[in-house]
Each structure stands twice: as C-alpha cells, then as structure tokens.
Design an enzyme around this catalytic site. Structure first.
Site, PDB file in Angstrom:
ATOM      1  N   SER A 154      62.667  12.606  59.511  1.00  0.00           N
ATOM      2  CA  SER A 154      63.026  13.958  59.965  1.00  0.00           C
ATOM      3  C   SER A 154      64.425  14.393  59.563  1.00  0.00           C
ATOM      4  O   SER A 154      65.299  14.625  60.404  1.00  0.00           O
ATOM      5  CB  SER A 154      62.859  14.025  61.477  1.00  0.00           C
ATOM      6  OG  SER A 154      61.540  13.661  61.779  1.00  0.00           O
ATOM      7  N   ARG A 169      70.693  15.781  52.746  1.00  0.00           N
ATOM      8  CA  ARG A 169      71.880  15.349  53.495  1.00  0.00           C
ATOM      9  C   ARG A 169      71.422  14.779  54.826  1.00  0.00           C
ATOM     10  O   ARG A 169      70.367  15.144  55.334  1.00  0.00           O
ATOM     11  CB  ARG A 169      72.850  16.509  53.727  1.00  0.00           C
ATOM     12  CG  ARG A 169      72.420  17.537  54.737  1.00  0.00           C
ATOM     13  CD  ARG A 169      73.199  18.811  54.622  1.00  0.00           C
ATOM     14  NE  ARG A 169      72.854  19.499  53.389  1.00  0.00           N
ATOM     15  CZ  ARG A 169      71.778  20.281  53.238  1.00  0.00           C
ATOM     16  NH1 ARG A 169      70.938  20.449  54.236  1.00  0.00           N
ATOM     17  NH2 ARG A 169      71.520  20.880  52.100  1.00  0.00           N
ATOM     18  N   ASP A 207      59.141  15.886  60.912  1.00  0.00           N
ATOM     19  CA  ASP A 207      58.542  15.972  62.254  1.00  0.00           C
ATOM     20  C   ASP A 207      57.944  17.353  62.539  1.00  0.00           C
ATOM     21  O   ASP A 207      56.930  17.471  63.231  1.00  0.00           O
ATOM     22  CB  ASP A 207      59.547  15.558  63.357  1.00  0.00           C
ATOM     23  CG  ASP A 207      60.909  16.233  63.249  1.00  0.00           C
ATOM     24  OD1 ASP A 207      61.102  17.049  62.337  1.00  0.00           O
ATOM     25  OD2 ASP A 207      61.790  15.937  64.089  1.00  0.00           O
TER      26      ASP A 207
END
Ligand code: BGC
Length: 492
Positions: A154, A169, A207
C-alpha cells in the site's frame, strides 16, 4: 432524518479568557466551511484529471492493470499478503463456486518498528520468513502446488504490469533506502526463492484497489474503494479511453481499468488546502517533506501529532497559561500520541472529562484543570472533524469526475472503523458539498464499511489476473508462462 454530528461546544462557561481566545483561534484555524469544501472538491476534480493526462500532475493516478470487477464465479485457492504499517497479515483464501463466497485462514505477524527504517534486505527477508512460517504452520509436510499470491503493497507504485511495481516513494513514515525508484517484485521473489517457497506473485495491488474489488464482489453499487487509516487514498474504475497517459497502448477505450489515485498527494503545491502552521511543521519534520500534503492533514498517522504540536505551542506561548509549571518532557517526544489518544478523548462520556484527565495523567504525566480539559476536548474534536470533512472531498471529487450521483463507497482503515463520529462527520461533509438538504431523505452517496480488501480483494485480483492470462488477454501481465504454472505441482 439528517443527524448533525455532536459537539461539546456548549460547555465552555468556566474557561478563562486566554484559553477561550485560543479555542476561538483554533476553531478559526481548523474549521472548514461548506464553501471551502466545495472549492476544494472542484479543484480536486481538475487534479484527478491532470494525473491521468500525459503531462501528469501531483496526484499519481496509477493504472493498476486490474481490468474487471469480479463476476462472483471466481474459483481457486490464493495466498494474500498484506504489508501494513503495524501488522503483516497472510491469508489463504479459497474462492468457491457459490457466487460471492469464500473460505479463509489467516495469520498475523507483528511488523517490527525498526523494519520501517531498516534495509531492503531485512524487509523482504522478514516478509518471506512470515510467508514461510504460514506455509509450515498450515501445510506441514504437504506437497503444495505453486500458489498464486496477491500482494497488497500500500504505497504508490508505477505498474507497467500487474505483477510489477516501481515504488514511487515511501509514505506513512516508512524510510527504507534503495527501494524507491526500483521494481519491488524481483527482490521480493528472490527472498521467496531463497526459501524454496511454492509461491508466485500474481498481482501486486494497493489496499484501495483491493477494497474496491472486494466490496464490489458483494455489492454492485460499489464504485469507489477508500482507505481512511494510517494513510489515506482511494481507487475507482476508469475507462481506458479516459486515461490519456495510456493512449500509446491502444487499449480498448471502453475497457475498465482500476485507478489507484494516490490522492494523499493532492495539493502538494499548496494552492487550496487550509494548512495551519502545525501542518507545515508536520511536513517539514517528516521523512519526505513536500509529499502527501492532503494525507498529512487527515490520516491517522498525523492526527495525534497535530494535537501534540498545538498543545506544545500553547504551552510555549507567554500569553497563555496551560500546564503551568509541569513536566512537559513526555509531550515533547514527536509522535508520542496516536489517533487513538484523540479517539479516547472524544469518547469520554463524562461531563467532567475524568477519562481525559486520567489519560493525560498516565500517558503524559500531566494533570489538567477543567478548562484545560475543555480545551483539549475541543481541539480533538476540531482535528477529528477537519480530517473527516477534508476526507470527504476526495470521495466527492471522484464522484463528480465520474458523474456518479448515487453510489456506495467501500471504506476501510483504522480511522474509518474506530474514530468516533468520523462516519457521521464525513456524511455531513458530503451533504454540504452536494447540497443535499432536508428534502433528501436518504444520502445518495454513502461511505460504508468495506469487505476485506487486502485479503479477499487481493485473492480476487489474483484470480482475475490468472483468468485473463488463461484467456490470452495479456495487457499489463508479464511472466505469463510462470503465472500459468500456478495451481500446478511445483517444478523441480
Ligand atoms: C499510500 C497509499 C495507501 C494509503 C492507505 C498512502 O500513504 O501511499 O498507497 O493506499 O496510504 O493505506
């Protein structure tokens, strides 16, 4: 009936002038008007569109290569792995022929805090060890076929294929060197191979995408999957024809493609969100300043920290008397409070705020006067309300962009599930944005508890991927031969 979320604003009679003035200042800083919500969500729509364009924008709008909703007839046994912030969860899910049904076994493993700032080898090694433990515990001595795995990762990832993902990132306080800018799948698979595990990563998912797909499995009104937890984000189905940055791939314009918005990055350029000086500090002192501007104002990871920064600032203000002469050392520790601290304050059922008082005593070694408790209570309410109201802007923006006037939004995450009044405040914000007055008896867009996205959702997406691979519909799938070996005996 439209029910206004509760507020304790009335109980301020004995609060001294200096604290009262601060409460008013905080109300000014943290309240978001109806007009502002509308302006934010309108700007948000443009930013979602920019993210889909060739030029791109702050919001990544990542195509996920999850290209269909489940039809309820998916079958087979799948592993699902969820790398969350606090736990790592491994599930084995068997989708049965019965429409919309499944069996599940699962184990949870603690995600050690040091791992979040450790090395990449430690991270992948730890995750593979957990998978190995799971297999050994649940399948001791069995000759297993190659099991397809849906991995819920996620964090923002660029995916050229569904079984690929370059980490854009780290977010949510993770800071592991050497992973950003790299495909996370090869090192993960290498750790599996080292342990000889019969597992093939079939789909790397977010997610939010898992939540969307799991929720749509049981409710066809579901159009958006959202997470309001440690981080915040949403996914929805777009038409390939409305994704200009994929135009070069000549995909069928009517074909659906789930988009992981990664809208925690909304307003990184700071043009519309009503940031307070405290939001500026949170950003500056985070491992990734300048990133996740929206998320840092609303997500669970930051709510306790915002609260802490405000209280410290008030204590340091010579014009304000708060926690006079007390030992502030505990409150001085960054991130010592999490969202559950604010939840507990907002849930204190007593007029004299005795539970809040105990909480301050035990957690922070501070004894509070009644007016100080009143201020803390109001501050928690302001931070929690702002989070819920701003959160609704992202959902409203997707609905506006897609022209959805009525739909269900599947939501998950600790803030959505546990923070008091979050749902009611979010629903009120949607009413404010869309102008649903008393005449609207039932909210047309409803944010409701989702099905298990990182378990069932991940398994379904792995199933949908295998189905596509078998049909030869290979857009966004790599390593097809290996995927087609799933559910067959392990090659020696
Ligand atoms: C991540 C998203 C994720 C969200 C909720 C954000 O920090 O970037 O990928 O969906 O948190 O977990």
């Amino acid at each position: 009936m439209v029910r206004k979320p509760p507020s304790r604003k009335g109980s301020m009679a004995d609060v001294p002038k200096d604290l009262l003035a601060q409460i008013e200042r905080l109300e000014e800083l943290f309240s978001v008007s109806k007009e502002k919500l509308i302006a934010i969500s309108d700007h948000f729509v443009k930013e979602l569109e920019k993210g889909l364009s060739k030029e791109g924008g702050s919001i990544p709008m990542n195509p996920t290569w999850c290209m269909a909703f489940p039809d309820g007839h998916e079958e087979g046994t799948f592993l699902a792995l969820d790398m969350g912030g606090t736990n790592l969860r491994v599930c084995e899910i068997t989708l049965t022929e019965e429409k919309g049904e499944f069996d599940i076994i699962q184990s949870k493993y603690k995600m050690p805090e040091e791992l979040k700032t450790g090395t990449a080898e430690e991270l992948w090694g730890y995750i593979a060890d957990c998978l190995q433990q799971f297999i050994e515990y649940h399948h001791e001595g069995e000759d297993l076929p190659q099991l397809p795995l849906g991995f819920t990762f996620s964090y923002p990832a660029t995916q050229e294929y569904i079984n690929h993902g370059i980490l854009q990132r780290w977010t949510k306080g993770f800071d592991i060197a050497g992973v950003e800018g790299q495909d996370v799948v090869p090192p993960f698979e290498a750790a599996l191979a080292e342990r000889g595990l019969p597992i093939k990563l079939t789909a790397l998912i977010n997610d939010t995408t898992g939540t969307l797909i799991a929720s749509a499995y049981t409710d066809t009104e579901m159009k958006i999957g959202a997470i309001f937890g440690t981080g915040c984000n949403a996914a929805y189905m777009e038409n390939c024809g409305s994704i200009p940055k994929l135009a070069h791939m000549n995909l069928n314009p009517d074909h659906p493609m789930a988009i992981n918005c990664e809208y925690g990055a909304f307003d990184n350029e700071h043009v519309i969100l009503p940031r307070t000086p405290y939001d500026v500090i949170i950003d500056k002192e985070s491992p990734r300043p300048g990133q996740q501007a929206f998320e840092k104002m609303i997500a669970g990871l930051y709510l306790g920290e915002l609260f802490r920064l405000v209280l410290l600032d008030l204590h340091q203000n010579p014009d304000v008397e708060i926690f006079q002469g007390q030992d502030m050392s505990k409150l001085q520790r960054p991130y010592c409070l999490d969202a559950s601290f604010l939840s507990a304050i907002e849930e204190d059922p007593f007029e004299n705020l005795s539970e809040t008082s105990d909480l301050f005593h035990h957690k922070l070694n501070l004894s509070c006067t009644k007016p100080e408790l009143e201020l803390c209570r109001r501050l928690a309410e302001l931070i929690g309300t702002r989070a819920a109201r701003l959160s609704a802007c992202g959902i409203a923006a997707i609905c506006k962009k897609k022209g959805y006037t009525a739909c269900h939004v599947g939501a998950d995450g600790s803030v959505f599930n546990k923070y008091p009044h979050f749902k009611a405040r979010g629903a009120q914000a949607l009413r404010d944005i869309f102008g649903w007055g008393k005449e609207v008896k039932k909210d047309p867009i409803v944010i409701m508890a989702a099905e298990d996205g990182s378990g069932v959702g991940a398994a379904l997406i792995a199933a949908l991927t295998l189905k596509r691979a078998k049909e030869g519909n290979l857009a966004g799938i790599r390593d097809v031969d290996a995927l087609l070996n799933c559910h067959k005996p392990m090659p020696n």
